[in-house]
Design a protein around this motif. Structure first.
Motif, mmCIF file in Angstrom:
data_model
loop_
_atom_site.group_PDB
_atom_site.id
_atom_site.type_symbol
_atom_site.label_atom_id
_atom_site.label_comp_id
_atom_site.label_asym_id
_atom_site.label_seq_id
_atom_site.Cartn_x
_atom_site.Cartn_y
_atom_site.Cartn_z
ATOM 1 N N GLY A 191 57.941 47.321 9.765
ATOM 2 C CA GLY A 191 57.262 48.445 9.139
ATOM 3 C C GLY A 191 58.047 49.029 7.997
ATOM 4 O O GLY A 191 57.530 49.220 6.884
ATOM 5 N N PHE A 192 59.353 49.293 8.251
ATOM 6 C CA PHE A 192 60.153 50.035 7.282
ATOM 7 C C PHE A 192 61.525 49.430 7.055
ATOM 8 O O PHE A 192 62.442 50.114 6.611
ATOM 9 N N GLY A 204 56.858 48.565 1.868
ATOM 10 C CA GLY A 204 57.072 47.930 0.570
ATOM 11 C C GLY A 204 55.821 47.261 0.047
ATOM 12 O O GLY A 204 55.519 47.317 -1.151
ATOM 13 N N SER A 205 55.065 46.632 0.944
ATOM 14 C CA SER A 205 53.828 45.974 0.527
ATOM 15 C C SER A 205 52.814 46.988 0.022
ATOM 16 O O SER A 205 52.126 46.756 -0.972
ATOM 17 N N LEU A 254 47.825 42.974 3.422
ATOM 18 C CA LEU A 254 48.666 42.820 2.229
ATOM 19 C C LEU A 254 50.046 42.281 2.609
ATOM 20 O O LEU A 254 50.605 41.424 1.921
ATOM 21 N N THR A 255 50.591 42.786 3.705
ATOM 22 C CA THR A 255 51.910 42.338 4.141
ATOM 23 C C THR A 255 51.875 40.871 4.547
ATOM 24 O O THR A 255 52.802 40.108 4.249
ATOM 25 N N HIS A 278 66.406 33.822 4.643
ATOM 26 C CA HIS A 278 65.757 34.870 5.419
ATOM 27 C C HIS A 278 64.814 35.644 4.503
ATOM 28 O O HIS A 278 65.229 36.275 3.545
ATOM 29 N N VAL A 279 63.525 35.569 4.777
ATOM 30 C CA VAL A 279 62.501 36.297 4.031
ATOM 31 C C VAL A 279 62.179 37.570 4.807
ATOM 32 O O VAL A 279 61.872 37.510 5.998
ATOM 33 N N LYS A 280 62.270 38.710 4.136
ATOM 34 C CA LYS A 280 61.960 39.990 4.778
ATOM 35 C C LYS A 280 60.824 40.675 4.027
ATOM 36 O O LYS A 280 60.861 40.788 2.803
ATOM 37 N N VAL A 281 59.829 41.105 4.777
ATOM 38 C CA VAL A 281 58.666 41.779 4.197
ATOM 39 C C VAL A 281 58.399 43.030 5.019
ATOM 40 O O VAL A 281 58.432 42.977 6.252
#
Length: 407
Positions: free
Chosen positions: A143-144, A226-227, A190-191, A219-222
């Motif tokens: 989430g954050f 942010g999205s 969107l995320t 490592h991909v962080k989403v």
């Protein structure tokens, strides 16, 4: 519930003609609910072998019903889980954890959306998996983020609220409105899309000799927040550049007029008039051509400044005929307009336009009867390796007996 035929991405049975763009990519999917499953469904549609790793209780959205589909599955779950194989791995159990580890170490992609730190607690975090599977692309959705915001709950409604989306959605204070969420969990969607972009970028970097780290994943962080902030686009840009936060305007646009919904004789019409030429044609069709020369409305900035008076003038004319009559006339004059459709009407529209917006799979119910399941297709058209829809959303642990080759 079981699918028909063999698993979609069984390499031993998949011929060249059936291979998608991501054929050969294995995804260990530890995600649940919406953002992660939406991302992995897209990867599956494009040819990846997605193994959905579930707790013994299954993805929580399996219980989010009614409504249910023809084989009794929650439509919420079914809408984002086609094309996957399901195995149960109880991470609290030694055998289940070992199986989950085996899957993570055999995967090109691992995706998870647990609370930050959860995968690490089970020895399945990025560092632990990458130490034995250095080519892994590991995607974490939160989430954050995993620092100061790691303990904040990542729910779509909450993010719509604290992320500013609700502050610009709904009728204005002056009309008695209040901040309103979007009618679908848009931030999760969107995320999920951002996760797909990040995963494919990381795979490209891994598999390109000229990249900085050939052969190595990352490592991909989403994040949901942010999205959302990225998707606020012009509204966020104006806030950053002017220091003034926009407010709620209902269906109106802060920078363009007329660009909102208007009442015709029987129902609302959406008008998206973005140029002075379009406005002049609109006035001509409405029989109020002199309005285009009125100094209050001659240019877009003037129309924005006098949007209240403009709305009154346009609706006075629009109420003389039905929405269908006006839309036919506007379309003929190349004026962007449309009626406010229901979701069913929107799907019908896509079909009449030849957009192939509905995907179908065949599933078998518990009594042995076969049923066709319908879901919204991936909106990505590839000329040589199109998306394919061959496996329905799986039952919990439906593919438990499968064996996964080490990569």
């Amino acid at each position: 519930m079981t699918g028909t035929g063999e698993p979609q991405h069984d390499a031993a049975r998949q011929d060249d003609e059936r291979r998608g763009a991501l054929h050969g990519i294995r995804v260990a999917d530890f995600s649940r609910v919406l953002a992660g499953p939406h991302a992995t469904m897209i990867l599956a549609d494009l040819g990846a072998d997605v193994i959905k790793i579930e707790s013994p209780e299954g993805d929580g959205t399996r219980q989010w019903s009614p409504p249910v589909n023809a084989v009794g599955q929650s439509t919420y779950f079914a809408g984002v889980n086609r094309g996957k194989r399901s195995v149960v791995c109880d991470l609290r159990d030694e055998e289940g954890l070992a199986r989950a580890r085996e899957l993570a170490l055999s995967a090109d992609v691992v995706i998870e959306n647990f609370k930050p730190g959860t995968m690490e607690k089970f020895g399945l975090g990025y560092d632990a998996v990458a130490a034995e599977n250095p080519g892994v692309v590991f995607c974490s959705i939160s989430g954050f983020g995993d620092t100061e915001g790691r303990d904040l709950p990542g729910y779509d409604l909450l993010v719509q609220a604290v992320g500013g989306l609700m502050s610009i959605t709904g009728q204005s204070d002056e009309t008695g409105g209040e901040p309103t969420k979007v009618g679908v969990a848009l931030v999760d969607i969107l995320t999920g899309l951002n996760a797909v972009i990040g995963i494919q970028a990381a795979l490209r970097a891994r598999d390109t000799e000229e990249s900085a780290t050939p052969g190595r994943g990352q490592h991909v962080k989403v994040t949901l927040l942010g999205s959302l902030l990225s998707a606020l686009a012009n509204q966020a840009s104006s806030t950053l550049e002017t220091g003034v936060a926009p407010g709620r305007m209902g269906n109106a646009h802060p920078s363009i007029a007329p660009y909102e919904t208007f009442a015709a004789a029987d129902q609302s019409i959406a008008l998206a008039v973005g140029t002075d030429g379009q406005f002049a044609r609109l006035c001509d069709v409405l029989g109020i051509g002199e309005l285009a020369a009125d100094e209050r409305f001659a240019t877009n900035p003037q129309r924005v400044a006098h949007r209240v008076e403009l709305r009154a003038e346009l609706e006075s004319a629009l109420r003389e005929r039905s929405a269908a009559e006006w839309i036919e006339a506007f379309t003929a004059a190349n004026i962007p307009a449309g009626r406010v459709n229901s979701i069913a009407q929107a799907l019908d529209l896509a079909e009449t336009l030849g957009l192939d917006a509905v995907a179908t799979t065949t599933a078998t119910a518990g009594d042995g009867s076969e049923h066709t399941l319908r879901s919204v297709a991936t909106p990505i058209s590839l000329s040589e390796t199109p998306a394919r829809y061959e496996v329905p959303p799986p039952g919990v642990g439906e593919h438990q007996g499968a064996r996964w080759r080490a990569r």
